[in-house]
Design a protein around this motif. Structure first.
Motif, short mmCIF file in Angstrom:
data_model
loop_
_atom_site.label_atom_id
_atom_site.label_comp_id
_atom_site.label_asym_id
_atom_site.label_seq_id
_atom_site.Cartn_x
_atom_site.Cartn_y
_atom_site.Cartn_z
N LYS A 77 -8.01 -18.32 0.80
CA LYS A 77 -6.08 -18.86 0.33
C LYS A 77 -4.96 -19.29 -0.51
CE LYS A 77 -5.35 -19.60 4.04
NZ LYS A 77 -4.34 -19.06 4.87
N TYR A 92 4.81 -16.97 12.18
CA TYR A 92 6.59 -17.20 11.99
C TYR A 92 7.11 -18.43 12.85
CZ TYR A 92 5.63 -12.59 9.68
OH TYR A 92 4.89 -11.34 9.02
N VAL A 124 0.82 -8.96 3.07
CA VAL A 124 0.27 -9.14 2.41
C VAL A 124 -0.93 -7.82 2.64
CG1 VAL A 124 0.24 -11.18 3.34
CG2 VAL A 124 -0.65 -9.95 4.81
N ASN A 184 1.02 -6.14 11.83
CA ASN A 184 -0.38 -6.97 11.80
C ASN A 184 0.50 -7.46 13.20
OD1 ASN A 184 -2.29 -7.97 13.34
ND2 ASN A 184 -1.96 -10.25 12.00
N TYR A 205 3.40 -11.37 13.83
CA TYR A 205 2.53 -12.47 13.85
C TYR A 205 2.95 -14.15 13.73
CZ TYR A 205 -1.02 -14.50 10.38
OH TYR A 205 -2.14 -14.93 10.20
N LYS A 213 -7.07 -10.88 1.36
CA LYS A 213 -6.58 -9.19 2.48
C LYS A 213 -6.89 -8.06 0.69
CE LYS A 213 -4.95 -10.82 5.02
NZ LYS A 213 -5.36 -12.15 5.96
N ASP A 223 7.07 -10.00 4.27
CA ASP A 223 5.29 -10.42 4.21
C ASP A 223 4.72 -8.62 4.16
OD1 ASP A 223 2.87 -10.84 4.99
OD2 ASP A 223 3.06 -11.60 6.99
N GLY A 237 -1.59 -18.72 0.03
CA GLY A 237 -2.05 -18.35 0.75
C GLY A 237 -1.06 -18.16 1.05
N ALA A 238 -0.74 -16.98 2.45
CA ALA A 238 0.71 -16.30 2.66
C ALA A 238 1.27 -16.84 3.46
CB ALA A 238 0.89 -14.56 3.01
N THR A 239 0.48 -17.45 4.22
CA THR A 239 0.94 -18.41 5.32
C THR A 239 1.28 -19.58 4.68
OG1 THR A 239 -1.36 -18.04 6.46
CG2 THR A 239 -0.02 -19.52 7.87
N SER A 245 -1.02 -11.49 -0.10
CA SER A 245 -1.99 -12.14 -0.11
C SER A 245 -3.74 -11.60 -0.95
CB SER A 245 -2.12 -12.71 0.80
OG SER A 245 -3.90 -13.08 1.42
N ASN A 255 7.51 -6.93 8.39
CA ASN A 255 5.82 -7.30 8.32
C ASN A 255 5.77 -5.70 8.04
OD1 ASN A 255 3.30 -8.04 9.84
ND2 ASN A 255 3.19 -7.80 7.30
N1 PMP Z 1 0.42 -12.55 7.51
C1 PMP Z 1 0.36 -11.93 8.28
C2 PMP Z 1 0.78 -10.37 8.56
C3 PMP Z 1 -1.54 -11.41 8.17
O1 PMP Z 1 -2.37 -10.73 8.83
C4 PMP Z 1 -1.78 -12.92 7.77
C5 PMP Z 1 -3.54 -13.19 7.88
N2 PMP Z 1 -3.87 -12.15 7.88
C6 PMP Z 1 -0.97 -13.64 7.20
C7 PMP Z 1 0.64 -13.43 6.83
C8 PMP Z 1 -1.37 -15.46 6.56
O2 PMP Z 1 -2.36 -14.39 5.14
P1 PMP Z 1 -3.19 -15.25 4.25
O3 PMP Z 1 -4.63 -16.18 4.89
O4 PMP Z 1 -2.67 -15.04 2.15
O5 PMP Z 1 -2.05 -17.59 4.60
#
Ligand code: PMP
Ligand code: GLN
Length: 380
Positions: A239, A123, A199, A169, A120, A231, A197, A94-96, A228, A165
């Motif tokens: 993930k 970070y 995503v 978000n 977000y 999304k 970021d 996942g991006a997280t 990611s 980003n």
């Molecule tokens: N970055 C942003 C801006 C997000 O909104 C999200 C999750 N919605 C993420 C990262 C994390 O993405 P992932 O679920 O792939 O970890």
């Protein structure tokens, strides 16, 4: 035993809290961002098939090569960016995890990271874990544009990285060409890294095209660009994400990644490799969510909420100024309990919990869910 917490004041994330409250109250959950509809059947079939055919052991540490090759093709087609999938693309959990690992890899104690608020939530904890110093710039509260002159003022010899980003978000704003040009100007001739970021790269509206860092060769040289599949393919629970970065940055990133997760779910990677062949799925995602945005906005017109402009993502920001003066967190909780719709309060995305009386609703939902939610919201 005495436990010495690294984060004594850190609470469980707002997404976990609000989703739990929504469940407890039987409320419609427009808080945490995830779709309530099914992914494409071909994606599910591809994952099942991969598992049945024996793809159940470790994937390569860097990611399943055919998937990386396909990502390289996609980034070239969409952004004109040519990269080597062997040395410049890494698949992440996942991006997280990608963002966290990127910050851990590069930020040293006392070095500075510039964060743009509302930001977000994942970070800042990563910056703090590195004992780095977060420097905050606030988006213009009217149109959520980036005040680049303020970013410029924060840049110093200690600046190690800037996190951006777009689509953003929680505000739904997007970076434009002039923003990227400004960022390029500000970082030229420095060793500042950009973590971008992206995503929501495919969830962008009104005929805009996504201004990926990868369109800007000078910026791409110093950037880690993160996306990611959760999304793009309506599977936030799987993930899987990825990082595109130049070879020298990728090599460092992988040193940490290999001990952070080692590798990522193999059948899911194979399934994404298969589904990426269906280009229309990501090409038409913006249109799909634009229709949802329009549908939801129309429904909200008969409420007392004031709508903010949404250029991308699947989030609608609203002002509730005309309804109450309550703190946004209190109002979000009361809305969930008394009116049966769960939102996310905007203040949680600010380091000083600025309360602009805004809430965020996720509209990645079936039209029927949105209608039911709107019916409840009209009663407020
Ligand atoms: N970055 C942003 C801006 C997000 O909104 C999200 C999750 N919605 C993420 C990262 C994390 O993405 P992932 O679920 O792939 O970890
Ligand atoms: N990114 C999702 C959101 O903004 C939530 C992901 C999570 O729960 N950590 O709602």
């Amino acid at each position: 035993m005495q436990v010495f917490s690294k984060f004594p004041e850190l609470k469980t994330t707002i997404f976990t809290q609000m989703s739990a409250l929504a469940r407890e109250c039987g409320a419609i959950n427009l808080s945490q961002g995830f779709p309530d509809f099914s992914p494409h059947p071909k994606l599910l079939e591809a994952k099942c098939k991969a598992m049945k055919q024996g793809a159940n052991q470790y994937a390569p540490m860097q990611g399943y090569m055919p998937l990386r090759e396909r990502i390289a093709e996609k980034t070239q087609e969409l952004y004109g960016f040519v990269c080597n999938p062997e040395t410049e693309i890494t698949i992440t959990a996942g991006a997280t995890q990608a963002i966290f690992t990127a910050i851990l890899t590069f930020l040293n104690p006392d070095e500075e990271a510039i964060l743009i608020e509302p930001v977000y939530d994942s970070y800042l904890p990563a910056v703090r874990l590195c004992k780095g110093i977060a420097k905050f710039v606030e988006l213009n509260p009217n149109d959520f544009s980036v005040p680049w002159q303020q970013v410029k003022k924060l840049i110093s010899k200690k600046t190690k990285l800037i996190l951006i980003n777009s689509p953003h978000n929680p505000t739904g704003s997007t970076l434009k060409k002039k923003d990227l040009q400004e960022l390029e100007k500000l970082t030229k001739g420095t060793d500042i890294l950009i973590i971008s970021d992206e995503v929501y790269e495919h969830i962008i509206f009104d005929k805009q095209s996504h201004e990926s860092i990868l369109r800007y060769p000078e910026l791409a040289k110093r950037s880690l660009v993160i996306s990611s599949f959760g999304k793009t393919y309506h599977v936030t629970g799987w993930k899987v994400g990825y990082v595109v970065a130049p070879e020298n940055l990728t090599a460092e990133f992988r040193k940490v990644h290999q001990y952070n997760v080692f590798c990522v779910n193999l059948p899911a990677q194979i399934a994404f490799y298969e589904i990426l062949k269906e280009k229309s799925l990501y090409e038409e995602l913006g249109q799909f969510y634009e229709e949802k945005r329009n549908f939801f906005q129309k429904l909200l017109q008969s409420t007392r909420f004031q709508l903010k402009k949404v250029e991308g993502t699947y989030f609608q920001l609203v002002s509730y100024e005309k309804i109450t003066n309550e703190k946004d967190i209190d109002f979000a909780i009361r809305m969930t309990k008394e009116f049966g719709v769960a939102p996310i309060p905007l203040s949680v995305f600010y380091s000083k919990q600025n309360d602009y009386k805004h809430l965020r609703f996720c509209f990645a939902k079936e039209n029927e869910t949105l209608e039911k939610a709107a019916e409840k919201l009209t009663k407020i």
